[in-house]
Design an enzyme around this catalytic site. Structure first.
Site, mmCIF file in Angstrom:
data_model
loop_
_atom_site.group_PDB
_atom_site.id
_atom_site.type_symbol
_atom_site.label_atom_id
_atom_site.label_comp_id
_atom_site.label_asym_id
_atom_site.label_seq_id
_atom_site.Cartn_x
_atom_site.Cartn_y
_atom_site.Cartn_z
ATOM 1 C CD GLU A 102 13.413 -19.586 8.395
ATOM 2 O OE1 GLU A 102 14.624 -20.108 8.322
ATOM 3 O OE2 GLU A 102 12.640 -18.399 8.118
ATOM 4 C CB ILE B 266 0.351 1.901 -9.259
ATOM 5 C CG1 ILE B 266 -0.860 1.992 -9.480
ATOM 6 C CG2 ILE B 266 0.799 2.564 -8.223
ATOM 7 C CD1 ILE B 266 -1.456 3.190 -9.520
ATOM 8 N N GLY B 267 2.861 1.912 -11.434
ATOM 9 C CA GLY B 267 4.208 2.237 -12.106
ATOM 10 C C GLY B 267 4.942 0.362 -12.922
ATOM 11 C CD GLU C 150 8.355 1.141 -9.876
ATOM 12 O OE1 GLU C 150 8.004 1.065 -9.252
ATOM 13 O OE2 GLU C 150 7.073 2.553 -10.516
ATOM 14 C CB CYS D 77 9.272 -10.115 4.007
ATOM 15 S SG CYS D 77 8.027 -11.216 4.992
ATOM 16 C CG ASP E 66 4.186 5.979 -6.336
ATOM 17 O OD1 ASP E 66 3.404 6.572 -6.645
ATOM 18 O OD2 ASP E 66 5.123 4.902 -6.804
ATOM 19 C CG HIS F 251 -0.275 5.115 -5.387
ATOM 20 N ND1 HIS F 251 -1.459 4.730 -5.846
ATOM 21 C CD2 HIS F 251 0.427 3.740 -5.297
ATOM 22 C CE1 HIS F 251 -1.324 3.472 -5.017
ATOM 23 N NE2 HIS F 251 -0.914 3.079 -4.890
ATOM 24 C CG HIS G 259 -2.260 -5.929 -2.579
ATOM 25 N ND1 HIS G 259 -2.821 -4.757 -2.783
ATOM 26 C CD2 HIS G 259 -0.871 -5.996 -1.521
ATOM 27 C CE1 HIS G 259 -1.847 -3.656 -2.424
ATOM 28 N NE2 HIS G 259 -0.963 -4.191 -1.921
#
Length: 756
Positions: free
Chosen positions: A16, A432-433, A485, A517, A600, A643, A696
């Site tokens: 949540e 990176i993929g 991917e 998560c 990786d 990686h 990020h």
């Protein structure tokens, strides 16, 4: 006997908090609505702990993003560049966590690192010479009062002063010693306020004490706490450690007037011996971490009761505790509908661990604990069989020789062969993929799992996504492509689903950082591969272009470290089993004309022991060979990439080089390229791709910013060794920001090439 929890999961049993936070970031809800969701979660967490008669319930273990970031904000450790934005406190908090790019400015997020030996990430507090550490926030006290209003008595939790100063990044001339007085005085102010509010206990978390602690560190610790404890008033101070033992500071802990000391008896290999050898002060409460806060297997009451019985002979006052915060395990088994009842009998998530505490408390209170129904049922479970073994896997493992861990020819010869074969330009660009997992991508996967579409329809959608992704990569000019991917839910979960020996949950989410998560697979039995896992999609992508396309795999150590491992066999055995399965996939990719293969190992450092003296014997002696086992069978002209992300690598850089990959990419943007110096110092042979921008954060780096980063890299790295790439996969990013950032990356590389 009383019970204590160090901390509780906070994202919600159905995530949540994640969904509310992401709506807030998008402007779909306001701050009041976000705070309302947070309050509902805290109330639910306190209630479930109260229902299970937990005596020491934590507060302030909740966070919108990270507990160390919360501590920094509480103590006024907010760099000027964030203050200058003129945002609200909540907006400033998220700017520190995620970066900010808007009408008020453009700032990067704070650095992010792994939290000791877990898959959780913390935000690194940043202290400069002008930082004035002082009590500036109220969250700690607000949540204590919030619980009190709900008739829940809690022990507020706060990162301890020593761990805070040791984990902080210092950007000026001043270092930790220069902030001791201000930090200690601020913690005194925290205790003073808690005294006013009537708090009975405060928990100060000091996991830094289980690492390599020097005499200077212990002097710093003693200096801080001599001052803090001298003015603590009536509130009792619990000094809480976890993730290991306190062999280097046990005497100092005993000498200082702490009211309680929390010790980990699960990961703390020497904890029991320390108590046996030096005893435990009668004036202190031992909070004994005997219930595993990291893994999801049920507690074996026989062993725990024996440990508690012995500890009672050394400590006059004893509390049963979790070994660490339950942040690192999923919420509850109650939502799991697909796990068999046989499976669920063996598992204990956060809510189930609360019931284990209640049962242990009840069992201990009986005249004959071993005659209780709870104990008898638990013992019967552990005496039963899980049918987890595979004879063929075990025989294959037993037949390995040294040659299986050695790739030939040696690196220098392979590098020359590959340079000729691929003929890439200087500063080759790649990713990176993974590419963004849009709502359509997730919906396609969900529809297939629910049986709403056929396998052919599911695959055709993925093929269409791959074709579009490859075409767009070609259009912007990337040199080495990936397939995107689109078939993968998670870089570990996907492979676990394809391998035999794993089992899976539906809702066992664990926070990795912020709103991110993961749902770790569970290693149930011996691991093997029954069919190819990635070849079809990689081969299709390769057929669409004349440029090289990387086959994308997750390495054995990362798969193991990001899963819940078995406890009946060693980590080494599990890692080598997985390595053999991934080795088969590598050879199948090579046989299908995939000539660059990325394996990786993002989590290589994650299970590294926290003390350097334990690194080789307990971890690196098998983790590095497990990676070599995966790729040792390929041809000289097949290029192996790997990686790694969000770890401190400088101190294991030689071990990373010994993995014998051809190219390694790693996170560097948030760590200010610090790893490059370590690469130079050790004569690193592997070609490298330090991440040139932070994925990020939602901000888009400019071409000039990326060129400046590349120029700094080229000052220290031979151009023949340097690759250009983001610092991690792009799965969690938006489509527009991803392609805009990659266009800037390619343009920056081209402009820098032109100057060589």
């Amino acid at each position: 006997m009383k019970t204590s929890i160090i901390g509780y999961p906070r994202v919600g049993s159905l995530r949540e908090l994640k969904f509310a936070s992401e709506k807030y970031f998008k402007g779909e809800i306001n701050a009041d609505e976000l705070h309302r969701t947070a309050a509902e979660l805290r109330a639910a967490h306190w209630q479930i702990q109260q229902q299970n008669n937990i005596d020491f319930i934590p507060s302030n273990d909740f966070s919108f993003y990270d507990g160390l970031l919360d501590t920094a904000c509480l103590l006024n450790i907010v760099p000027q560049r964030y203050q200058a934005l003129g945002l609200t406190p909540l907006e400033t908090y998220f700017a520190m966590a995620r970066g900010y790019q808007g009408e008020r400015g453009d700032v990067k997020a704070l650095a992010m690192k792994k939290w000791f030996n877990t898959n959780y990430h913390y935000m690194v507090p940043e202290i400069d010479d002008s930082t004035s550490i002082s009590l500036a926030g109220t969250k700690l006290f607000d949540e204590f009062l919030e619980a009190q209003q709900q008739n829940v008595k809690t022990k507020p939790v706060l990162i301890g002063a020593f761990t805070l100063l040791k984990l902080a990044k210092y950007t000026g001339a001043k270092q930790a010693a220069d902030f001791v007085q201000a930090t200690a005085d601020t913690y005194v102010a925290v205790l003073s306020r808690l005294n006013e509010l009537g708090a009975e206990w405060i928990q100060l978390d000091e996991p830094q004490l289980v690492t390599d602690v020097s005499k200077e560190d212990l002097a710093l610790f003693s200096q801080l706490y001599t001052r803090i404890l001298s003015a603590k008033g009536s509130v009792k101070v619990l000094l809480q450690t976890y993730f290991g033992d306190v062999r280097d500071g046990y005497s100092e802990l005993q000498a200082l007037p702490f009211d309680g000391i929390g010790i980990d008896f699960v990961e703390g290999k020497q904890s029991l011996d320390l108590v046996r050898q030096f005893g435990f002060g009668d004036d202190k409460v031992l909070f004994a971490g005997v219930v595993n806060g990291k893994n999801i297997w049920k507690n074996k009451y026989k062993n725990t009761l024996a440990l508690i019985q012995e500890l009672k002979g050394h400590a006059k006052q004893l509390v049963i505790s979790s070994s660490c915060s339950l942040l690192h395990v999923p919420y509850s088994l109650k939502h799991e509908k697909k796990l068999s009842e046989e499976n669920k009998l063996h598992f204990s998530f956060a809510e189930e661990k609360l019931r284990e505490f209640a049962e242990l408390k009840s069992i201990i209170a009986q005249a004959d604990p071993y005659a209780t129904d709870a104990y008898i049922h638990n013992e019967a479970l552990f005496n039963g069989s899980r049918l987890a073994n595979n004879d063929a896997v075990q025989a294959r493992l037993a037949g390995l020789t040294d040659a299986d861990f050695t790739r030939l020819p040696a690196f220098a010869e392979r590098e020359s062969i590959q340079k000729t074969k691929f003929n890439l330009p200087p500063l080759p660009t790649t990713t990176i993929g993974s590419f963004p997992q849009t709502a359509d991508v997730r919906a396609n996967r969900f529809s297939f799992k629910k049986g709403a579409i056929t396998e052919a329809q599911y695959k055709q959608f993925n093929f269409d996504q791959i074709a579009a992704c490859v075409a767009q990569q070609e259009e912007i000019g990337l040199d080495v492509l990936v397939h995107g991917e689109y078939e993968r839910n998670d870089m570990v979960e996907y492979f676990g689903e394809c391998l035999d020996g794993f089992i899976f949950t539906e809702y066992a989410w664990v926070q990795s950082y912020g709103t991110r998560c993961v749902k770790p697979p569970i290693v149930w039995g011996d691991i093997s591969r029954s069919k190819p896992m990635t070849v079809e999609y990689s081969a299709y992508a390769t057929s669409l272009t004349d440029k090289p396309v990387k086959g994308m795999l997750t390495g054995p150590v990362t798969i193991l470290n990001w899963s819940f491992p078995r406890e009946d066999i060693s980590l080494k055995t599990s890692a080598l089993q997985i390595a053999l399965a991934i080795r088969d996939e590598v050879l199948d990719l090579e046989a299908n004309r995939i000539e660059i293969i990325q394996i990786d190992e993002a989590a290589l450092r994650e299970k590294l022991p926290l003390r350097q003296s334990d690194w080789q014997a307990e971890y690196l002696s098998w983790a590095i060979p497990a990676f070599r086992l995966v790729h040792s069978g390929v041809k000289a002209d097949t290029q192996i990439h790997t990686h790694m992300c969000y770890s401190q690598f400088s101190d294991i850089i030689r071990d990373i080089d010994a993995m014998d990959a051809d190219v390694i990419t790693f996170e560097a943007s948030r760590s200010d390229l610090a790893i490059i110096d370590a690469i130079n110092e050790c004569g690193f042979q592997t070609e490298v791709g330090p991440g040139v921008y932070d994925i990020h954060s939602p901000r888009i780096p400019s071409v000039d910013e990326l060129k400046q980063g590349l120029a700094r890299m080229l000052d220290k790295i031979d151009v023949a060794k340097l690759w250009v790439n983001p610092d991690c996969g792009l799965k969690t990013r938006g489509v527009n920001e991803t392609w805009a950032s990659l266009k800037h990356l390619v343009q920056a590389a081209k402009e820098v090439r032109a100057t060589l």
